[in-house]
Each structure stands twice: as structure tokens, then as C-alpha cells.
Design an enzyme around this catalytic site. Structure first.
Site, PDB file in Angstrom:
ATOM      1  N   LYS A 111       0.839  -1.205   0.000  1.00 22.00           N
ATOM      2  CA  LYS A 111       0.000   0.000   0.000  1.00 22.00           C
ATOM      3  C   LYS A 111       0.871   1.251   0.000  1.00 22.00           C
ATOM      4  CE  LYS A 111      -4.264  -1.533   0.113  1.00 22.00           C
ATOM      5  NZ  LYS A 111      -4.688  -2.517   1.075  1.00 22.00           N
ATOM      6  N   LYS A 194      -3.229 -10.491  -8.858  1.00 24.71           N
ATOM      7  CA  LYS A 194      -4.472 -10.731  -8.140  1.00 24.71           C
ATOM      8  C   LYS A 194      -5.594  -9.837  -8.647  1.00 24.71           C
ATOM      9  CE  LYS A 194      -5.969  -8.688  -3.845  1.00 24.71           C
ATOM     10  NZ  LYS A 194      -5.835  -8.319  -2.483  1.00 24.71           N
ATOM     11  N   LYS A 197      -9.867  -4.849  -5.765  1.00 23.92           N
ATOM     12  CA  LYS A 197     -10.671  -3.627  -5.912  1.00 23.92           C
ATOM     13  C   LYS A 197      -9.776  -2.465  -6.302  1.00 23.92           C
ATOM     14  CE  LYS A 197     -13.977  -5.008  -2.421  1.00 23.92           C
ATOM     15  NZ  LYS A 197     -13.702  -5.276  -1.011  1.00 23.92           N
TER      16      LYS A 197
END
Ligand code: TYM
Length: 329
Positions: A111, A194, A197
Site C-alpha cells: 500500500k 491478483k 478492488k
């Protein structure tokens, strides 16, 4: 009977990874176990959603949980921010979570790389909040996809640390709940690791059939095998991986054999994949539409869930406060 718990971040609509890696399994568990499923809206704040978006996303996840077949009478289905006991347990657990271990988690490093302009403390302590979610209901089993494995390991660590620190055999040590031999990972169609979202590469449960087919037909592949038994590139392997979950074994074997002898046509592979994914999610589509329109029902479900979740969370928090040494005068 196990106490099963899991959550979905309210950062948008549910994609195929959320469904196959998590929600589809929740539905199977609801008849046999004491289940808690929730919408992680505190967690979604790490990416700073706009206030008007936040509620809409929470609502959408609730709708899709219900459309997937969760029964709010059987399970405790709730919104995380309706249960402030979670926030208090998070605060308490933060006192025993160390900077080094939090900085080392893969999801934090990921992140921090993706949103370097917004590396907030909530991102750092994300696994602590997740531990609070799990421990507040004394969950024994947590069904999640492969991507959450490390976060769950952290929750186990924090539970053990608390027990050890206060010499109390209090928290259950939660286990991953896997249905097969391993946790599921649905890859993206863009050749990346992957489906996610924040990756923007999702096939959504609420996509129309046409949108879904279009996305699958555009999936990344390569120029095709030219020699017998040549190694499979990542984008093509990704398509095989999804096929392994949504298609019959014989169908997968047939395409793998065609790859091995170089007769494969990726157009056929994608068409088959789109058919099989569509078969998997088509039943949800109509239900999403119907439930979406029913404000009264959604309100009833959320209120019932909040009430049941707070009752269970309140018991744990009361005991935790006593163990730590808080005492009323
Ligand atoms: P989230 O919202 O990213 O994902 C929700 C669930 O979907 C699974 N999942 C996948 N499974 C397979 N393949 C994929 N490509 C894929 N993408 C997502 C996830 O493993 C997850 O089970 N931090 C969590 C939410 C959370 C939570 C919790 C989960 C908050 N507190 C406590 C369990 C227990 C998250 O962001 O999941």
C-alpha cells in the site's frame, strides 16, 4: 460448532475474487456454524473515500452479501462502524503491536508503494483493526482468500501476545478456514497477480453479462505456444487458474491438452471461461437488482445485525477491560 467470522472492505462492488475466495464459502457455512460477517467500513477509510461515496459502498456490499445468499436471521450480518466496541478493542490491542512488525507486513509495504502520498497510521495498523474484528467475537475460524493469510497470522500473534502478557487464557487463537487444501487466489485478467478492488481489474458480480464477456474476451494472453509442451506464461496461467475454479475438470484438461499440442485458440478458451463465470454469477445479478431497491429491508437487516453484534462484542470487551485492570470506582 465453530465461531466463524469474516469481513469485506467497503471499497466498491464485489468482484469475482471476493465471491469465490470468500462470500460463496460464507454461504456454505451459515447453516452449521455461529457466523459473523461484516462490512469493513472503518478499514475503507485508509483510502479516504468521500463521505457521499462511503455510505453507497457500504450499502452495495450489504446488498451483494444478501444476493449471494446470506441469511440475516441465521448469521450476524453487520456494519463494522455500527459496533464501536471494535474501535475500543483496536485501541487496546495497538498498545501491544510493534512498529517493526507492522512495517514489515507485505500489505503495508504494498500500500505504501501504491499510495505514497497517503501512508497514514491506519494503513500501518490495519492488521490490528483486523485482529480486533476477529477477536471481539472470539472467532475460532476465519474464511478468507490467500491474500489475507498474513493479516490473519498477525491476528493470531496479537491474540497469543495478549494471553501471554496478562497470563490469561482468554482469546481463542483464530484459524484460517480453508475448504480445499489451500486458500483461493483469483488472479486478474490483465496478467497481474491478483484480482482486486484497488487494482481496477475486476469482474464484478453486478456487471451485466455483456460487460463480463467483453472483459473476459479482452483478457491478456500471449502469442500462443509454438513448441509442444512449452512453458505457460503468467497471463495464460491466470486464465487456467480461474478455469480450474469455475469450469468442469474435463474442460480444463481439454484446454491444457490443446495448449500442450499447440492447437489451442485463446478465443475459444476465453469464450468458455466467460460462459462458466457467467453461469457462476448470473443467479446473483437479478437478486442484486431486487434487493438494491428495498430500503426498508436493508435498514431492518443492518439494525438487526448491529444489535446482535454489539451484544456479543460487549461481552468480550467487558472481560478484556477487567483483565487489563480497568475498574469502576
Ligand atoms: P477485501 O475486502 O480485500 O476482500 C474480501 C475477501 O475477498 C477475498 N479476496 C480474494 N480471494 C481470492 N482471490 C482474490 N483475488 C481475492 N481478492 C479478495 C479476501 O481474501 C477476503 O477474504 N482486510 C480484509 C477485510 C477484513 C477482514 C477482517 C477479513 C477486515 N477485517 C477480519 C477477515 C476478518 C479485506 O480488505 O478484504
Amino acid at each position: 460448532m465453530a465461531t466463524v467470522l469474516s469481513g469485506i472492505r467497503s471499497t466498491g462492488r464485489l468482484h469475482l475474487g471476493n465471491y469465490l475466495g470468500a462470500v460463496k464459502n460464507f454461504v456454505k457455512l451459515q447453516d452449521e456454524h455461529d457466523c459473523f460477517f461484516f462490512i469493513a467500513d472503518y478499514h475503507s477509510l485508509t483510502t479516504h473515500p468521500k463521505p457521499e461515496q462511503l455510505h453507497q459502498s457500504v450499502r452495495q456490499v450489504l446488498v451483494e452479501y444478501l444476493a449471494a445468499g446470506l441469511d440475516p436471521e441465521k448469521v450476524t450480518l453487520y456494519v463494522q462502524s455500527d459496533v464501536p466496541e471494535i474501535a475500543e478493542l483496536y485501541l487496546l490491542l495497538n498498545m501491544n503491536a510493534y512498529l517493526g512488525e507492522l512495517e514489515r507486513t507485505t500489505s503495508f509495504k504494498d500500500k505504501a508503494r501504491k499510495q505514497p502520498e497517503n501512508i497514514n497510521a491506519g494503513l500501518l495498523t490495519y492488521p490490528v483493526l483486523m485482529a480486533a474484528d476477529i477477536l471481539i467475537h472470539q472467532a475460532t475460524h476465519v474464511p478468507v482468500g490467500k491474500d489475507q493469510e498474513q493479516n490473519l497470522e498477525m491476528a493470531r500473534k496479537f491474540a497469543k501476545r495478549f494471553n501471554h502478557m496478562y497470563k490469561a487464557d482468554f482469546f481463542n487463537i483464530p484459524q484460517p478456514f480453508n475448504f480445499g487444501s489451500e486458500l483461493i487466489k483469483i488472479p486478474g485478467l490483465d496478467g497481474s497477480g491478483k484480482m482486486g478492488k484497488s487494482e481496477g481489474n475486476g469482474l464484478y458480480l453486478s456487471d451485466t453479462e455483456k460487460q463480463l464477456r467483453k472483459k473476459v474476451m479482452k483478457a491478456k494472453t500471449d502469442t500462443g505456444p509454438t513448441e509442444k509442451n512449452s512453458p505457460v506464461s503468467e497471463p495464460v496461467q491466470n486464465l487456467f487458474d480461474i478455469m480450474k475454479i469455475v469450469s468442469d475438470e474435463a474442460v480444463l484438461d481439454q484446454f491444457k491438452a490443446a495448449y500442450a499440442d499447440c492447437s489451442i485458440r485463446y478465443g475459444d478458451l476465453k469464450k468458455q471461461l466467460a460462459d462458466d463465470i457467467n453461469r457462476e454469477i448470473a443467479p446473483l445479478r437479478d437478486r442484486i437488482e431486487a434487493i438494491e431497491a428495498d430500503d426498508d429491508y436493508l435498514k431492518k437487516v443492518a439494525n438487526l445485525g448491529a444489535e446482535k453484534a454489539r451484544e456479543s462484542a460487549g461481552k468480550t470487551l467487558k472481560a478484556v477491560r477487567e483483565i487489563i485492570g480497568f475498574k469502576p470506582f
